[in-house]
Motif scaffolding. Structure first.
Motif, PDB file in Angstrom:
ATOM      1  N   ASN A  16       0.907  -1.162   0.030  1.00 56.85           N
ATOM      2  CA  ASN A  16       0.066  -0.104   0.015  1.00 56.85           C
ATOM      3  C   ASN A  16       0.754   1.268  -0.025  1.00 56.85           C
ATOM      4  O   ASN A  16       0.959   2.029   0.954  1.00 56.85           O
ATOM      5  N   PRO A  17       1.587   1.610  -1.232  1.00 51.93           N
ATOM      6  CA  PRO A  17       2.648   2.625  -1.093  1.00 51.93           C
ATOM      7  C   PRO A  17       1.995   4.052  -0.961  1.00 51.93           C
ATOM      8  O   PRO A  17       0.803   4.122  -1.311  1.00 51.93           O
ATOM      9  N   ALA A  18       2.682   4.930  -0.525  1.00 51.23           N
ATOM     10  CA  ALA A  18       2.318   6.202  -0.440  1.00 51.23           C
ATOM     11  C   ALA A  18       2.383   6.912  -1.718  1.00 51.23           C
ATOM     12  O   ALA A  18       3.182   6.475  -2.570  1.00 51.23           O
ATOM     13  N   GLY A  19       1.447   8.117  -1.979  1.00 55.43           N
ATOM     14  CA  GLY A  19       1.750   8.768  -3.011  1.00 55.43           C
ATOM     15  C   GLY A  19       3.172   9.445  -3.272  1.00 55.43           C
ATOM     16  O   GLY A  19       3.595   9.830  -1.998  1.00 55.43           O
ATOM     17  N   THR A  20       3.231   9.960  -4.629  1.00 57.51           N
ATOM     18  CA  THR A  20       4.456  10.427  -4.494  1.00 57.51           C
ATOM     19  C   THR A  20       4.079  11.744  -5.406  1.00 57.51           C
ATOM     20  O   THR A  20       3.272  11.920  -6.283  1.00 57.51           O
ATOM     21  N   GLN A  21       4.699  13.052  -5.349  1.00 54.95           N
ATOM     22  CA  GLN A  21       4.514  14.264  -6.011  1.00 54.95           C
ATOM     23  C   GLN A  21       5.309  13.940  -7.319  1.00 54.95           C
ATOM     24  O   GLN A  21       4.814  14.542  -8.524  1.00 54.95           O
ATOM     25  N   ARG A  54       5.125   7.544 -11.155  1.00 50.95           N
ATOM     26  CA  ARG A  54       4.664   8.351  -9.916  1.00 50.95           C
ATOM     27  C   ARG A  54       3.418   7.583  -9.187  1.00 50.95           C
ATOM     28  O   ARG A  54       2.614   7.242 -10.210  1.00 50.95           O
ATOM     29  N   ILE A  55       3.281   7.633  -8.183  1.00 51.74           N
ATOM     30  CA  ILE A  55       2.020   7.063  -7.434  1.00 51.74           C
ATOM     31  C   ILE A  55       0.987   7.966  -7.072  1.00 51.74           C
ATOM     32  O   ILE A  55       1.459   9.032  -6.337  1.00 51.74           O
ATOM     33  N   GLU A  56      -0.201   7.862  -7.598  1.00 52.53           N
ATOM     34  CA  GLU A  56      -1.301   8.781  -7.507  1.00 52.53           C
ATOM     35  C   GLU A  56      -2.211   8.027  -6.765  1.00 52.53           C
ATOM     36  O   GLU A  56      -2.601   6.914  -6.836  1.00 52.53           O
ATOM     37  N   ARG A  57      -2.658   8.605  -5.505  1.00 53.06           N
ATOM     38  CA  ARG A  57      -3.467   7.978  -4.655  1.00 53.06           C
ATOM     39  C   ARG A  57      -5.018   8.804  -4.816  1.00 53.06           C
ATOM     40  O   ARG A  57      -5.131   9.871  -4.808  1.00 53.06           O
ATOM     41  N   SER A  58      -6.065   8.160  -4.868  1.00 48.74           N
ATOM     42  CA  SER A  58      -7.297   8.590  -4.799  1.00 48.74           C
ATOM     43  C   SER A  58      -7.901   8.645  -3.277  1.00 48.74           C
ATOM     44  O   SER A  58      -7.644   7.719  -2.791  1.00 48.74           O
ATOM     45  N   MET A  59      -8.785   9.658  -3.000  1.00 49.98           N
ATOM     46  CA  MET A  59      -9.393   9.536  -1.467  1.00 49.98           C
ATOM     47  C   MET A  59     -10.646   8.908  -1.515  1.00 49.98           C
ATOM     48  O   MET A  59     -11.421   8.987  -2.625  1.00 49.98           O
TER      49      MET A  59
END
Length: 59
Positions: A16-21, A54-59
């Motif tokens: 469950n990786p954290a998002g990155t900018q 790049r990891i983009e997370r949706s809320m």
């Protein structure tokens, strides 16, 4: 891609990786299935395949 060998990039991400900018650094291909029998071989510095992500997370 049709007609192309499989290329594997081992990213080593957490479950469950954290998002990155920003995008990651360019990564060389780890393994390529381009032998006559489709067997995997280790990627070499001379292989012209690179990937960054790049990891983009949706809320």
């Amino acid at each position: 891609m049709p007609g192309e060998p499989d290329r594997l990039f081992l990213l080593g991400l957490a479950a469950n990786p954290a998002g990155t900018q920003d995008f990651s650094a360019w990564r060389r291909v780890d393994e390529i299935a381009d032998g006559p029998d489709g067997a995997l071989r280790k990627g070499k510095e001379t292989d012209d395949y690179r990937l960054r992500y790049r990891i983009e997370r949706s809320m």
